[in-house]
Structures are given as C-alpha cells and as structure tokens.
Design a protein around this motif. Sequence first.
Motif, PDB file in Angstrom:
ATOM      1  N   ALA A 119       1.276  -1.034  -0.470  1.00  0.00           N
ATOM      2  CA  ALA A 119       0.109  -0.111  -0.147  1.00  0.00           C
ATOM      3  C   ALA A 119       0.398   1.092  -0.326  1.00  0.00           C
ATOM      4  O   ALA A 119       0.333   2.209  -1.001  1.00  0.00           O
ATOM      5  N   TYR A 120       1.676   1.250   0.482  1.00  0.00           N
ATOM      6  CA  TYR A 120       3.041   2.284   0.698  1.00  0.00           C
ATOM      7  C   TYR A 120       4.020   1.857  -0.211  1.00  0.00           C
ATOM      8  O   TYR A 120       3.393   3.968  -1.258  1.00  0.00           O
ATOM      9  N   ALA A 123       0.958   4.389  -3.340  1.00  0.00           N
ATOM     10  CA  ALA A 123       0.805   5.708  -2.579  1.00  0.00           C
ATOM     11  C   ALA A 123       2.359   6.341  -3.388  1.00  0.00           C
ATOM     12  O   ALA A 123       1.962   7.610  -4.343  1.00  0.00           O
ATOM     13  N   GLY A 173      -0.141   8.323   2.006  1.00  0.00           N
ATOM     14  CA  GLY A 173      -1.402   6.599   1.922  1.00  0.00           C
ATOM     15  C   GLY A 173      -2.458   7.242   3.000  1.00  0.00           C
ATOM     16  O   GLY A 173      -3.522   6.465   2.447  1.00  0.00           O
ATOM     17  N   VAL A 177      -2.505   3.718   6.293  1.00  0.00           N
ATOM     18  CA  VAL A 177      -1.092   3.117   5.131  1.00  0.00           C
ATOM     19  C   VAL A 177       0.223   3.314   5.861  1.00  0.00           C
ATOM     20  O   VAL A 177       0.964   2.416   5.825  1.00  0.00           O
ATOM     21  N   GLU A 180       0.633   0.524   9.209  1.00  0.00           N
ATOM     22  CA  GLU A 180       1.023  -0.630   8.673  1.00  0.00           C
ATOM     23  C   GLU A 180       2.334  -0.563   8.439  1.00  0.00           C
ATOM     24  O   GLU A 180       2.856  -0.998   8.077  1.00  0.00           O
TER      25      GLU A 180
END
Length: 280
Positions: A119-120, A123, A173, A177, A180
Amino acid sequence: MPGPKDLDPSTSPRALLGAELRHARENAGLSQRELGEPLFVSASFIGQLESGTRRMQPDVARRIDEILGTNGFFERNCLAANKSRYPDHFAEAAEAEAVATTIREYAPLLIPGLLQTEAYARAVFRGGRPTATDDAINELVAARLERSRLLDDPTSPMVWTVLDEAVLRRKVGGASVMSEALRHVATFARNRRVIMQVMPFDAGAHMTDEGALKLMSFPDAPPVAYLQALGTGQLQDDPATVARYELAYHLLAAGALSPRESLALVASVAEDYSHEDQQP
C-alpha cells in the motif's frame, strides 16, 4: 576456435556477460587496469562489469569488442543483459543491490524500497506519477515487492538503514497506510533482520542533509555508492569518493538515535497513526 555463443537472457545474462568478459580479458593477457585504460574507466569498474554489479553500456561494449577482438559479441549481448523491470535511472542500482552483501542507506523522505509495504509503495508511485495508468503502477509496485524478497534470507544481505524523522511524519497514503508501513519496518528491526536508526529533527544539520545515500558492498567487487534525485540516479565507484560517503554515513549513524530508541519512536508514531485512523 569458435567464439562465444550469444547469451540466453533467461539465465542471469549480466552474470554470464561478466564471466565472458573476464574470460576474454584473461585470454588477451590483459589486467583489469590495462583493459580499463583505453576505455577511460578504472580497474574497479572493469571488476564490477565482470562480477555483474554494473551494466555494460553499448558504447563500452563496442570498444571492448575492438580491444579484445571478440567480433561484436559484447555489443550484441549487452542489450539483453541490460533488460530491467526498473526505471532506467534506478535499474543499475537495483541490480547491484541484488548481489550486495551489505546495504547501508540513508532515507531522507520515504521509507526505503526494500522495506515498503504494497500500500505504501502504491501511494508513492501514484503520487510521483499522477497520470500513469493502473497497469503501469501495478508493474512498478510488483517490481518493488520483488526487490523486497532479498530480505527473505535471514542473514544476507546485511541491511542498515537510517531514516530521517521526516520519513515517519510524512503521511504517505493516509494514516492507515502509514501505521501499517511503520509497523512493517518495526517488525524487521524487532526481528533483527535490519539495523534501523532514526535521525531526529532536533539533531540539526548533518553531512547527508543534501539527499539520499545508498552504500553497497560485494564479495568480489569494490563497493559503490548510489545517489538519487528527481528522476535521476548515479552509481559512484571511485574509491576516494566512496570512502567519503562511507565516512558521512558513519557520522550520520553516530548522531542518530540508537536502534532501541529508534524502534520505540517508530512504534509510537505507528500507534499514533493507528489511533488517528480510528477516529470518526
């Protein structure tokens, strides 16, 4: 005597090309320094070509063929050896990283690629390429996650990263984000897979203020430094230059929080993001 066969791109083409270069150079009775002189490169650069840690560019390949009398072999095969999933400015560094025994990195703005979550990373790429297609972003994310598999080995390479506090505070993000992503970094540090330190804001100016720095060392080639800026990147292999960057890194680490203090700070900031994400 038959010449070497063209390389199969599916079987580590960079390493094969380097092995062929070493074989051809030794058959010609030349040292790395003697081959490097007419190419206007150092002996260490030739060593890095032979070990597969540096990519051979077409103009260099053409001159090598002329010097070693290899009938265009290196020019024909360098293009296959240079195929990469990574952006051009980073491809050589990523391929060197894959064979490095130690990786030391100062990250001034973003979590290093090896330590990013999906996810990072998504982003980051979406922020840097706002008009890119979803397919293009997916390909970049997949390549970055593939790089992170280097850390599947429990002991090698040795990874030591210093994160600027800005890395923790920059909300890439969104809060969930970031929570995590920082927990992911903390897990690597807690499991002693990565040495992680944080350079706090109140430490003031330091020798690496001007940008990111990655240092890599290898079992059979001289160390290199990688410097990256917007859309550009450069590997440095001059011994004096690399030594200067190594000194800068050690002074940076000496001024950063200890690994224990750094882990506590990263975990605390991750928890703050987690609470923020839960607020209505």
